[in-house]
Design a protein around this motif. Structure first.
Motif, PDB file in Angstrom:
ATOM      1  N   GLU A 146       0.686  -1.150  -0.086  1.00  0.00           N
ATOM      2  CA  GLU A 146      -0.063  -0.028   0.139  1.00  0.00           C
ATOM      3  C   GLU A 146       0.823   1.314   0.037  1.00  0.00           C
ATOM      4  OE1 GLU A 146      -3.428   2.468   0.394  1.00  0.00           O
ATOM      5  OE2 GLU A 146      -3.204   0.406  -0.069  1.00  0.00           O
ATOM      6  N   GLY A 147       1.855   1.301   0.641  1.00  0.00           N
ATOM      7  CA  GLY A 147       2.725   2.524   0.920  1.00  0.00           C
ATOM      8  C   GLY A 147       3.847   2.609  -0.162  1.00  0.00           C
ATOM      9  N   GLY A 148       4.055   2.082  -1.281  1.00  0.00           N
ATOM     10  CA  GLY A 148       4.964   1.857  -2.436  1.00  0.00           C
ATOM     11  C   GLY A 148       4.432   2.757  -3.218  1.00  0.00           C
ATOM     12  N   GLY A 149       5.664   3.198  -4.137  1.00  0.00           N
ATOM     13  CA  GLY A 149       5.493   4.198  -5.338  1.00  0.00           C
ATOM     14  C   GLY A 149       4.630   3.495  -6.275  1.00  0.00           C
ATOM     15  N   THR A 150       4.683   2.059  -6.411  1.00  0.00           N
ATOM     16  CA  THR A 150       3.691   1.571  -7.515  1.00  0.00           C
ATOM     17  C   THR A 150       2.214   1.662  -7.131  1.00  0.00           C
ATOM     18  OG1 THR A 150       5.573  -0.174  -7.830  1.00  0.00           O
ATOM     19  CG2 THR A 150       3.211  -0.593  -8.634  1.00  0.00           C
ATOM     20  N   ALA A 151       1.898   1.617  -5.955  1.00  0.00           N
ATOM     21  CA  ALA A 151       0.493   1.832  -5.365  1.00  0.00           C
ATOM     22  C   ALA A 151       0.112   3.213  -5.557  1.00  0.00           C
ATOM     23  CB  ALA A 151       0.371   1.413  -4.020  1.00  0.00           C
ATOM     24  N   GLU A 152       1.036   4.159  -5.470  1.00  0.00           N
ATOM     25  CA  GLU A 152       0.916   5.788  -5.639  1.00  0.00           C
ATOM     26  C   GLU A 152       0.645   6.032  -6.877  1.00  0.00           C
ATOM     27  OE1 GLU A 152       0.146   9.362  -5.148  1.00  0.00           O
ATOM     28  OE2 GLU A 152       0.062   7.880  -3.658  1.00  0.00           O
ATOM     29  N   GLU A 153       1.201   5.414  -7.755  1.00  0.00           N
ATOM     30  CA  GLU A 153       0.985   5.570  -9.213  1.00  0.00           C
ATOM     31  C   GLU A 153      -0.203   5.134  -9.920  1.00  0.00           C
ATOM     32  OE1 GLU A 153       2.628   7.735 -12.704  1.00  0.00           O
ATOM     33  OE2 GLU A 153       3.031   7.595 -10.658  1.00  0.00           O
ATOM     34  N   VAL A 154      -0.541   3.976  -9.530  1.00  0.00           N
ATOM     35  CA  VAL A 154      -1.906   3.459  -9.620  1.00  0.00           C
ATOM     36  C   VAL A 154      -3.292   4.292  -9.394  1.00  0.00           C
ATOM     37  CG1 VAL A 154      -3.726   1.462  -9.498  1.00  0.00           C
ATOM     38  CG2 VAL A 154      -1.038   1.154  -9.878  1.00  0.00           C
ATOM     39  N   ARG A 155      -2.892   4.801  -7.967  1.00  0.00           N
ATOM     40  CA  ARG A 155      -4.003   5.656  -7.302  1.00  0.00           C
ATOM     41  C   ARG A 155      -3.976   6.870  -8.302  1.00  0.00           C
ATOM     42  NH1 ARG A 155      -2.328   3.777  -2.108  1.00  0.00           N
ATOM     43  NH2 ARG A 155      -0.650   5.071  -2.033  1.00  0.00           N
ATOM     44  N   ARG A 156      -2.981   7.489  -8.614  1.00  0.00           N
ATOM     45  CA  ARG A 156      -2.719   8.637  -9.213  1.00  0.00           C
ATOM     46  C   ARG A 156      -3.424   8.753 -10.814  1.00  0.00           C
ATOM     47  NH1 ARG A 156       3.093  10.647  -9.585  1.00  0.00           N
ATOM     48  NH2 ARG A 156       2.870  11.233  -7.166  1.00  0.00           N
ATOM     49  N   SER A 157      -3.050   7.400 -11.148  1.00  0.00           N
ATOM     50  CA  SER A 157      -3.706   7.498 -12.577  1.00  0.00           C
ATOM     51  C   SER A 157      -5.267   7.177 -12.813  1.00  0.00           C
ATOM     52  CB  SER A 157      -3.152   6.397 -13.282  1.00  0.00           C
ATOM     53  OG  SER A 157      -3.425   4.868 -12.646  1.00  0.00           O
ATOM     54  N   GLY A 158      -5.781   6.647 -11.537  1.00  0.00           N
ATOM     55  CA  GLY A 158      -7.169   6.208 -11.453  1.00  0.00           C
ATOM     56  C   GLY A 158      -7.607   5.105 -12.401  1.00  0.00           C
ATOM     57  N   ALA A 159      -6.442   4.252 -12.768  1.00  0.00           N
ATOM     58  CA  ALA A 159      -6.756   3.357 -13.929  1.00  0.00           C
ATOM     59  C   ALA A 159      -6.909   1.839 -13.387  1.00  0.00           C
ATOM     60  CB  ALA A 159      -5.295   3.283 -14.818  1.00  0.00           C
ATOM     61  N   GLY A 160      -6.696   1.603 -11.883  1.00  0.00           N
ATOM     62  CA  GLY A 160      -7.005   0.321 -11.285  1.00  0.00           C
ATOM     63  C   GLY A 160      -7.249   0.441 -10.067  1.00  0.00           C
ATOM     64  N   VAL A 161      -7.103  -0.820  -9.593  1.00  0.00           N
ATOM     65  CA  VAL A 161      -7.699  -1.081  -7.926  1.00  0.00           C
ATOM     66  C   VAL A 161      -6.544  -1.827  -7.390  1.00  0.00           C
ATOM     67  CG1 VAL A 161     -10.061  -1.271  -8.518  1.00  0.00           C
ATOM     68  CG2 VAL A 161      -8.550  -3.317  -8.580  1.00  0.00           C
ATOM     69  N   LEU A 162      -6.375  -1.606  -6.010  1.00  0.00           N
ATOM     70  CA  LEU A 162      -5.242  -2.144  -5.379  1.00  0.00           C
ATOM     71  C   LEU A 162      -5.620  -3.001  -4.570  1.00  0.00           C
ATOM     72  CD1 LEU A 162      -3.660   1.201  -4.015  1.00  0.00           C
ATOM     73  CD2 LEU A 162      -2.827  -0.204  -5.795  1.00  0.00           C
ATOM     74  N   VAL A 163      -4.934  -4.444  -4.254  1.00  0.00           N
ATOM     75  CA  VAL A 163      -5.075  -5.349  -3.427  1.00  0.00           C
ATOM     76  C   VAL A 163      -4.083  -5.678  -2.538  1.00  0.00           C
ATOM     77  CG1 VAL A 163      -6.860  -6.333  -4.662  1.00  0.00           C
ATOM     78  CG2 VAL A 163      -4.672  -7.472  -4.943  1.00  0.00           C
ATOM     79  N   PRO A 164      -3.849  -6.299  -1.322  1.00  0.00           N
ATOM     80  CA  PRO A 164      -2.766  -6.603  -0.811  1.00  0.00           C
ATOM     81  C   PRO A 164      -2.042  -7.608  -1.342  1.00  0.00           C
ATOM     82  CG  PRO A 164      -4.933  -7.037   0.533  1.00  0.00           C
ATOM     83  CD  PRO A 164      -5.137  -6.746  -0.800  1.00  0.00           C
ATOM     84  N   PRO A 165      -0.658  -7.411  -1.353  1.00  0.00           N
ATOM     85  CA  PRO A 165       0.260  -8.408  -2.064  1.00  0.00           C
ATOM     86  C   PRO A 165       0.394  -9.872  -1.367  1.00  0.00           C
ATOM     87  CG  PRO A 165       1.516  -7.027  -0.491  1.00  0.00           C
ATOM     88  CD  PRO A 165       0.278  -6.546  -0.415  1.00  0.00           C
ATOM     89  N   GLU A 166       0.772 -10.494  -2.473  1.00  0.00           N
ATOM     90  CA  GLU A 166       0.973 -11.929  -1.933  1.00  0.00           C
ATOM     91  C   GLU A 166      -0.484 -12.593  -1.451  1.00  0.00           C
ATOM     92  OE1 GLU A 166       4.529 -13.112   0.306  1.00  0.00           O
ATOM     93  OE2 GLU A 166       5.672 -10.995  -0.524  1.00  0.00           O
ATOM     94  N   ASP A 167      -1.418 -12.053  -2.073  1.00  0.00           N
ATOM     95  CA  ASP A 167      -2.793 -12.703  -1.523  1.00  0.00           C
ATOM     96  C   ASP A 167      -3.629 -13.020  -2.752  1.00  0.00           C
ATOM     97  OD1 ASP A 167      -5.267 -13.035  -0.480  1.00  0.00           O
ATOM     98  OD2 ASP A 167      -5.154 -11.334   1.017  1.00  0.00           O
ATOM     99  N   PRO A 168      -3.738 -14.340  -3.256  1.00  0.00           N
ATOM    100  CA  PRO A 168      -4.098 -14.704  -4.260  1.00  0.00           C
ATOM    101  C   PRO A 168      -5.839 -14.426  -4.365  1.00  0.00           C
ATOM    102  CG  PRO A 168      -3.252 -16.630  -3.228  1.00  0.00           C
ATOM    103  CD  PRO A 168      -2.706 -15.513  -2.407  1.00  0.00           C
ATOM    104  N   ALA A 169      -6.366 -14.846  -2.988  1.00  0.00           N
ATOM    105  CA  ALA A 169      -7.834 -14.879  -3.197  1.00  0.00           C
ATOM    106  C   ALA A 169      -8.137 -13.352  -3.165  1.00  0.00           C
ATOM    107  CB  ALA A 169      -8.252 -15.456  -1.661  1.00  0.00           C
ATOM    108  N   ALA A 170      -7.651 -12.218  -2.774  1.00  0.00           N
ATOM    109  CA  ALA A 170      -8.142 -11.014  -2.770  1.00  0.00           C
ATOM    110  C   ALA A 170      -8.024 -10.680  -4.340  1.00  0.00           C
ATOM    111  CB  ALA A 170      -7.090 -10.109  -1.698  1.00  0.00           C
ATOM    112  N   LEU A 171      -6.790 -10.992  -4.819  1.00  0.00           N
ATOM    113  CA  LEU A 171      -6.491 -10.673  -6.474  1.00  0.00           C
ATOM    114  C   LEU A 171      -7.526 -11.362  -7.221  1.00  0.00           C
ATOM    115  CD1 LEU A 171      -4.580  -9.498  -8.454  1.00  0.00           C
ATOM    116  CD2 LEU A 171      -3.217 -11.505  -8.388  1.00  0.00           C
ATOM    117  N   LEU A 172      -8.046 -12.470  -6.851  1.00  0.00           N
ATOM    118  CA  LEU A 172      -9.130 -13.049  -7.646  1.00  0.00           C
ATOM    119  C   LEU A 172     -10.551 -12.525  -7.497  1.00  0.00           C
ATOM    120  CD1 LEU A 172     -10.120 -15.529  -9.189  1.00  0.00           C
ATOM    121  CD2 LEU A 172     -10.299 -16.737  -7.211  1.00  0.00           C
ATOM    122  N   VAL A 173     -10.611 -11.887  -6.324  1.00  0.00           N
ATOM    123  CA  VAL A 173     -11.789 -11.160  -6.045  1.00  0.00           C
ATOM    124  C   VAL A 173     -12.161 -10.013  -7.340  1.00  0.00           C
ATOM    125  CG1 VAL A 173     -13.396  -9.786  -4.635  1.00  0.00           C
ATOM    126  CG2 VAL A 173     -12.587 -12.147  -3.707  1.00  0.00           C
TER     127      VAL A 173
END
Length: 424
Positions: free
Chosen positions: A340-367
């Motif tokens: 959540e606190g990294g630069g990649t998350a910040e760039e996705v938030r800034r672009s508005g082009a995607g959603v964030l899920v916790p890392p290394e969590d395949p179930a959350a990613l699948l949802v």
């Protein structure tokens, strides 16, 4: 009679770019170094590049360069000086160290001939940064390193074997490469604290984001899916780019195991490809594709339903994946399985082009993937925001203009310092 084009501060300059990666490499920092050098070749007196042998992302030297120790090519108006180096087929701290040592040794022993007016070095290569600093110091010219990754942090965060022991050595090399720089460029503001921790005055740091180096999709989406064998009603989750340790791509293999109704596609190459293939044995819904050709690349991205960017949970402030600029231009939604606190998350938030899920969590990613694949309107809105973000902030013209301004400022600073010394 038409007026002559105005002269720029770079017009009569000879620029040396030091970058271990360069064309014909199609992913990572190679395309940025290539487009930058070719831009300067067209707008300055001369552009030279000191680089290695093409090897990324496969981490195998391209066949036509095997056995070559030293060569000079002319590509796109640029004088490209290649020097041989060791290419580790698997990443450990020791192997990475040998890679850097051979880049350093051959770069220092056989630099390009002539005196540049300025040196620009693309880092993450520690050796490239040190070589650039030494060449600039030898000729007394401005030196501008551009931080694409922080290797000290990468060694500590990426999970490479022996990385903890290598982190302090990598940080020491970075400190040497950055400490006397005229200006330091960073591709994202999240790198600034790390660069400052290496002893760089914040007044010398400039943010120069990467731009999109690919064209938007042109082919019919349904036709591309049919060509690739993707069924119209099957959600396709695609990851493109390097398959390395820091990407944490095990999460996509685990997602494929959880969801046989979702097709997971890993497109690219890297030192973890073999391990990922072994881990995914028996999964009929997981495909490995080679890197797409440049003219086909964004058409393949656009044919997917969702694009994945993944990182290990430990990766925070050492990397912002260059793939994001290509993802955004494709017009498809991004799901980022990152801290959540990294630069990649910040760039996705800034672009508005995607959603964030916790890392290394395949179930959350699948949802998240299933929700976007089912809601075409929401997916379209996110994809459109990515394309708009590229148009407004990440165009090639804007990116190259930022680098022109960075280099012009460095040259102006050097002239000012020279005038001050003369008066004293």
């Amino acid at each position: 009679m038409s007026a002559a084009a105005p002269r720029t501060p770079l017009h009569d300059r000879r620029i040396l770019v030091v970058s271990t990666n360069y064309a014909p490499e199609l992913t990572g920092i190679g395309p940025y170094a290539t487009q930058l050098a070719e831009h300067w070749a067209a707008t300055t007196a001369r552009a030279d590049v000191l680089t290695g042998m093409p090897h990324y992302p496969s981490w195998r030297t391209d066949e036509e360069y095997r056995g070559v120790w030293r060569t000079t090519e002319h590509r796109g108006g640029v004088h490209v000086h290649r020097r041989r180096h060791y290419v580790p087929p698997r990443q450990t701290a020791l192997r990475r160290g040998l890679f850097e040592l051979t880049v350093l040794g051959h770069g220092l022993l056989a630099p390009p001939p002539g005196r540049p007016d300025a040196v620009v070095a693309q880092m993450p290569s520690l050796a490239g940064g040190v070589v650039g600093a030494r060449i600039a110091r030898r000729h007394g010219v401005p030196y501008v390193p551009v931080v694409q990754d922080l290797m000290g942090a990468a060694a500590a965060q990426s999970g490479i074997r022996g990385g903890g022991r290598a982190a302090s050595a990598a940080a020491a090399a970075e400190r040497y490469a950055l400490r006397d720089a005229t200006l330091v460029g960073v591709i994202h503001e999240s790198f600034v604290p790390g660069v400052m921790a290496l002893g760089v005055d914040p007044a010398r740091i400039r943010t120069v984001p990467n731009w999109t180096h690919v064209q938007g999709p042109a082919a019919d989406r349904a036709a591309t899916r049919a060509r690739l064998g993707w069924q119209p009603d099957t959600p396709v989750l695609l990851h493109s780019g390097n398959m390395g340790l820091k990407q944490g791509l095990d999460v996509l293999v685990d997602l494929a195991r959880l969801a046989p109704d979702v097709r997971v596609v890993l497109m690219g190459d890297g030192n973890q490809r073999g391990a990922l293939r072994a881990r995914s044995a028996g999964l009929a819904n997981l495909d490995f594709l080679p890197p797409a050709a440049a003219e086909d690349f964004t058409d393949v991205l656009a044919a997917a339903d969702v694009l994945a960017v993944t990182q290990r949970a430990s990766v925070l402030d050492m990397s912002v994946p260059s793939k994001l600029t290509s993802y955004f231009v494709s017009g498809r939604p991004v799901v980022a399985s990152v801290a959540e606190g990294g630069g990649t998350a910040e760039e996705v938030r800034r672009s508005g082009a995607g959603v964030l899920v916790p890392p290394e969590d395949p179930a959350a990613l699948l949802v998240a993937v299933r929700e976007l694949a089912a809601d075409h309107a929401a997916a379209g809105r996110l994809g459109a925001r990515g394309a708009a973000y590229v148009a407004q902030h990440l165009s090639r013209e804007a990116g190259l203009a930022r680098f022109d301004a960075l280099l012009a400022e460095a040259l102006d600073n050097a002239r000012g310092n020279a005038r001050g010394s003369a008066r004293r």
